[in-house]
Motif scaffolding. Structure first.
Motif, mmCIF file in Angstrom:
data_model
loop_
_atom_site.group_PDB
_atom_site.id
_atom_site.type_symbol
_atom_site.label_atom_id
_atom_site.label_comp_id
_atom_site.label_asym_id
_atom_site.label_seq_id
_atom_site.Cartn_x
_atom_site.Cartn_y
_atom_site.Cartn_z
ATOM 1 N N THR A 25 0.785 -1.286 -0.133
ATOM 2 C CA THR A 25 0.019 -0.096 -0.039
ATOM 3 C C THR A 25 0.913 1.244 -0.048
ATOM 4 N N ARG A 26 0.243 2.465 -0.346
ATOM 5 C CA ARG A 26 0.957 3.626 -0.214
ATOM 6 C C ARG A 26 1.646 3.908 0.774
ATOM 7 N N PRO A 27 0.978 3.824 2.276
ATOM 8 C CA PRO A 27 1.445 3.841 3.621
ATOM 9 C C PRO A 27 2.772 2.861 4.081
ATOM 10 N N GLU A 28 2.580 1.714 3.283
ATOM 11 C CA GLU A 28 3.699 0.880 3.571
ATOM 12 C C GLU A 28 4.836 1.162 2.655
ATOM 13 N N VAL A 29 4.720 1.799 1.424
ATOM 14 C CA VAL A 29 6.025 2.258 0.416
ATOM 15 C C VAL A 29 6.585 3.302 1.308
ATOM 16 N N ARG A 30 5.741 4.306 1.886
ATOM 17 C CA ARG A 30 6.509 5.377 2.649
ATOM 18 C C ARG A 30 7.301 4.858 3.959
ATOM 19 N N ARG A 31 6.678 3.920 4.631
ATOM 20 C CA ARG A 31 7.242 3.543 5.791
ATOM 21 C C ARG A 31 8.472 2.846 5.357
ATOM 22 N N LEU A 32 8.618 2.067 4.263
ATOM 23 C CA LEU A 32 9.939 1.401 4.111
ATOM 24 C C LEU A 32 10.887 2.363 3.377
ATOM 25 N N ALA A 33 10.557 3.368 2.672
ATOM 26 C CA ALA A 33 11.252 4.392 2.259
ATOM 27 C C ALA A 33 12.060 5.058 3.494
ATOM 28 N N GLN A 34 11.399 5.227 4.611
ATOM 29 C CA GLN A 34 12.180 5.859 5.923
ATOM 30 C C GLN A 34 13.309 5.025 6.272
ATOM 31 N N ILE A 35 13.183 3.552 5.855
ATOM 32 C CA ILE A 35 14.482 2.699 6.393
ATOM 33 C C ILE A 35 15.441 2.847 5.390
ATOM 34 N N GLU A 36 15.182 2.555 3.782
ATOM 35 C CA GLU A 36 16.097 2.980 2.787
ATOM 36 C C GLU A 36 15.140 3.255 1.719
ATOM 37 N N PRO A 37 15.398 4.487 1.312
ATOM 38 C CA PRO A 37 14.600 4.714 -0.147
ATOM 39 C C PRO A 37 14.719 4.185 -1.311
ATOM 40 N N GLY A 38 14.322 3.923 -2.309
ATOM 41 C CA GLY A 38 14.507 3.357 -3.487
ATOM 42 C C GLY A 38 14.450 1.823 -3.519
ATOM 43 N N LEU A 39 13.989 1.154 -2.748
ATOM 44 C CA LEU A 39 13.936 -0.227 -2.562
ATOM 45 C C LEU A 39 12.550 -0.908 -2.986
ATOM 46 N N THR A 40 11.827 -0.151 -3.632
ATOM 47 C CA THR A 40 10.277 -0.856 -4.247
ATOM 48 C C THR A 40 10.305 -0.424 -5.622
ATOM 49 N N GLU A 41 9.823 -1.359 -6.324
ATOM 50 C CA GLU A 41 9.263 -1.182 -7.927
ATOM 51 C C GLU A 41 8.034 -1.591 -8.192
ATOM 52 N N ARG A 42 7.678 -1.316 -9.243
ATOM 53 C CA ARG A 42 6.444 -1.864 -9.865
ATOM 54 C C ARG A 42 6.701 -3.007 -10.396
ATOM 55 N N ASN A 43 5.644 -4.074 -10.207
ATOM 56 C CA ASN A 43 5.879 -5.502 -10.713
ATOM 57 C C ASN A 43 4.539 -5.430 -11.481
ATOM 58 N N PRO A 44 4.769 -5.837 -12.804
ATOM 59 C CA PRO A 44 3.583 -5.819 -13.994
ATOM 60 C C PRO A 44 2.987 -7.269 -13.617
ATOM 61 N N ARG A 45 3.557 -8.306 -13.285
ATOM 62 C CA ARG A 45 2.770 -9.735 -13.133
ATOM 63 C C ARG A 45 1.662 -9.790 -12.258
ATOM 64 N N ILE A 46 1.844 -8.794 -10.936
ATOM 65 C CA ILE A 46 0.833 -8.707 -10.080
ATOM 66 C C ILE A 46 -0.117 -7.389 -9.992
ATOM 67 N N ASP A 47 0.684 -6.370 -10.917
ATOM 68 C CA ASP A 47 -0.024 -5.170 -11.210
ATOM 69 C C ASP A 47 0.108 -4.665 -9.662
#
Ligand code: SF4
Length: 314
Positions: free
Chosen positions: A29-51
């Motif tokens: 979710t967006r809040p999860e992406v924001r929380r993870l970015a606080q630990i280290e930014p740039g470690l998420t990406e879009r996965n087309p397989r699961i959209d």
């Protein structure tokens, strides 16, 4: 009321397989992406397989997995982890007769050792969303075939191996089992997932009379090493296989691939492959070999090709 299959046992022992490329670690979710970015930014990406957005894998594992465990857990606690991490290996299935909990068996915490019966409170806490909703992974259509299965389910689950006691490897429309085997072998890509699918292809070929020169690397061996080391209690392989088949039935994913009769032949086929893996791992502790065999059988069933294989049963 959430229904749990009687006899299903699981507790997270931290064997760590779920923090690898066994599955996409998302959607986030967006809040999860924001929380993870606080630990280290740039470690998420879009996965087309699961959209959806997922955690970027690093060397076959979650980028947040360190030698000392999950750094998201260390920094933010259990509730700070993404929902997908708290949820695995649970699955929620909405049926015409209520919401049920199923489990994936690609997880040695689920398949190996002295694990307790599933705890309802843990299951609810692990599967509900941040807003408290219980969102199903699968909604099962109300069909005559399903109603007939549900009427027989308690009897079938008493002896799941007997429930699927039909000939494996039914004849296929337009393709051969050799074609299927080579498709799975073609999934080799250097990942443990690729190894698991190639194992499946190898075993299908072996069961059709092709000699197997050597066994491949065993997928997720470090996680199974940890599971074996922590589990003193062993079980007969058939108990582990029967527990897997019981959840394959109870989880109702087979309804997406066809009828209950097709499911029996599907499961008889994947069980035959799992038994062949078990036979090939003769020097390995028997319960661990069964757990590794179950993982390969379940991975093969979850691969996109498998639904078309089942539909091709004659
Ligand atoms: S965030 Fe933590 S629990 Fe989730 S996959 Fe990564 S290491 Fe595992």
């Amino acid at each position: 009321m959430l229904q749990i299959r009687p006899g299903a046992r699981y507790r997270c022992f931290g064997d760590g397989l779920c923090c690898t490329d066994i599955h996409s670690i998302g959607p986030l979710t967006r809040p999860e992406v924001r929380r993870l970015a606080q630990i280290e930014p740039g470690l998420t990406e879009r996965n087309p397989r699961i959209d959806g957005v997922v955690i970027t894998p690093r060397a076959g594992a979650c980028a947040h997995l360190t030698e000392s465990g999950c750094r998201v857990h260390a920094a933010l606690g259990l509730d700070g982890k993404p929902g997908v991490c708290r949820r695995f290996p649970y699955r929620l299935v909405r049926t015409p007769v209520g919401l049920r909990l199923s489990t994936e068996h690609r997880c040695p915490c689920r398949t190996l050792g002295d694990r307790p019966p599933i705890d309802l409170a843990d299951a609810i806490a692990s599967t509900r969303t941040a807003s408290g909703r219980m969102v199903a992974d699968l909604v099962v259509a109300d069909t005559e075939d399903l109603r007939a299965y549900l009427a027989r389910e308690p009897e079938l689950l008493r002896d799941p191996l007997a429930a699927i006691d039909v000939e494996p490897f039914p004849p296929l429309e337009d393709v051969t089992w050799n074609d299927v085997a080579h498709h799975y072998r073609g999934k080799l890509d250097g990942s443990a997932c690729g190894d698991a699918l190639a194992w499946f292809g190898d075993m299908v070929l072996a069961l059709h009379g092709h000699p197997l020169r050597q066994l491949r690397a065993r997928p997720w061996k470090p996680a199974f090493d940890r599971a074996e080391a922590r589990s003193m209690a062993t079980e007969p392989p058939d108990t582990i296989l029967a527990d897997w088949i019981a959840d394959e039935l109870w989880g109702l994913e087979w309804t997406e691939r066809g009828t209950f009769e097709q499911a029996r032949r599907d499961l008889a086929t994947r069980l035959a492959v799992a038994r062949e893996v078990l036979r090939r791992l003769a020097g390995v502790r028997a319960d661990r070999a069964a757990a590794e065999a179950v993982l390969i059988g379940e991975m093969a069933g979850a691969a996109p090709l498998w639904a078309s294989v089942v539909r091709a049963f004659r």
